[in-house]
Motif scaffolding. Structure first.
Motif, PDB file in Angstrom:
ATOM      1  N   ILE A 203       0.834  -1.206   0.000  1.00  0.00           N
ATOM      2  CA  ILE A 203       0.000   0.000   0.000  1.00  0.00           C
ATOM      3  C   ILE A 203       0.862   1.246   0.000  1.00  0.00           C
ATOM      4  CG2 ILE A 203      -1.688   1.321   1.332  1.00  0.00           C
ATOM      5  CD1 ILE A 203      -2.764  -1.384   2.346  1.00  0.00           C
ATOM      6  N   ASP A 204       1.899   1.231   0.814  1.00  0.00           N
ATOM      7  CA  ASP A 204       2.778   2.404   0.908  1.00  0.00           C
ATOM      8  C   ASP A 204       3.467   2.697  -0.416  1.00  0.00           C
ATOM      9  OD1 ASP A 204       4.299   4.459   2.496  1.00  0.00           O
ATOM     10  OD2 ASP A 204       5.976   3.188   1.881  1.00  0.00           O
ATOM     11  N   GLN A 205       3.906   1.658  -1.091  1.00  0.00           N
ATOM     12  CA  GLN A 205       4.572   1.856  -2.387  1.00  0.00           C
ATOM     13  C   GLN A 205       3.628   2.504  -3.394  1.00  0.00           C
ATOM     14  OE1 GLN A 205       5.977  -2.089  -3.317  1.00  0.00           O
ATOM     15  NE2 GLN A 205       7.976  -1.736  -2.382  1.00  0.00           N
ATOM     16  N   THR A 206       2.402   1.995  -3.460  1.00  0.00           N
ATOM     17  CA  THR A 206       1.424   2.534  -4.411  1.00  0.00           C
ATOM     18  C   THR A 206       1.038   3.957  -4.048  1.00  0.00           C
ATOM     19  OG1 THR A 206       0.514   0.331  -4.820  1.00  0.00           O
ATOM     20  CG2 THR A 206      -0.850   2.209  -5.437  1.00  0.00           C
ATOM     21  N   LEU A 207       0.677   4.168  -2.792  1.00  0.00           N
ATOM     22  CA  LEU A 207       0.208   5.485  -2.367  1.00  0.00           C
ATOM     23  C   LEU A 207       1.311   6.527  -2.453  1.00  0.00           C
ATOM     24  CD1 LEU A 207      -2.066   7.183  -1.300  1.00  0.00           C
ATOM     25  CD2 LEU A 207      -1.557   6.389   1.013  1.00  0.00           C
TER      26      LEU A 207
END
Length: 220
Positions: A137-141
């Motif tokens: 999630i962190d990578q995408t966001l």
């Protein structure tokens, strides 16, 4: 309502288009001031479910729908976004793809999207493989925020396994979202199929938003 512009971001399968369509219908029906609702399908990722596929449904609800046809994988620019974002007498909803292409598309409007009258929402469905852990999630966001120059984002929890999702699956999925994200960003909304809302509201402190499943395809 203080907000007039809404941006829905999320990976394929997150349910962002379903949420965007529901929001548009609610705004069109319940707007106390009779504002027009403009809906922009800016999703360039060619997902299975596209908000443009329910164009006729949206138009029956009084929503004005904007999109451009794509040729193969060539990104297309939909006209009229900036005038609607600036216009005080309308609501504007942007349904945006969750990858770099979608983020770049809205980057040109970042000056407007970072204003107080706009809410940018990132939808998380923890039952999708690309949202299974905080690192994914962190990578995408992080990439979306960096490319789009968006400074503030609202998290929407949308745990579901389709139209047969059970209450316990929603509660377990939502708890997973809280465990992964709440330390870094508040989870403001929990989206739930409308027939399960009352039961879910008794079991969570998160604001529950009812969803009418409008983007259903035969055989899926």
């Amino acid at each position: 309502m203080k907000k007039k512009n809404f941006v829905l971001l999320g990976e394929s399968g997150s349910g962002k288009s379903e949420i965007a369509v529901n929001l548009a219908c609610v705004l069109s029906k319940q707007s106390p001031d009779g504002k027009e609702v403009h809906f922009f399908d800016l999703d360039q990722t060619k997902p299975l479910f596209r908000s443009r596929d329910v164009k006729e449904l949206l138009e029956r609800e009084g929503v004005i729908v904007h999109f451009e046809q794509q040729f193969l994988d060539t990104p297309t620019i939909v006209g009229g976004v900036e005038p609607c974002l600036k216009e005080e007498k309308c609501y504007t909803i942007l349904d945006v793809g969750g990858n770099h292409t979608g983020a770049r598309m809205i980057g040109r409007f970042s000056r407007l999207l970072n204003q107080e009258d706009t809410e940018v929402c990132f939808v998380i469905n923890p039952y999708r493989p690309w949202s299974k852990d905080v690192k994914s999630i962190d990578q995408t966001l992080s990439s979306i925020l960096q490319v789009s120059s968006i400074r503030k984002v609202t998290i929407i929890s949308n745990p579901n396994l389709g139209s047969t999702t059970k209450v316990q699956e929603i509660l377990e999925g939502h708890q997973n979202v809280l465990n992964m994200i709440q330390e870094f960003l508040p989870v403001r909304y929990l989206c739930v199929r409308e027939d399960l809302c009352e039961e879910i509201r008794k079991k969570t402190d998160t604001l529950v938003l009812p969803l009418k499943l409008r983007m259903q395809y035969e055989g899926i």
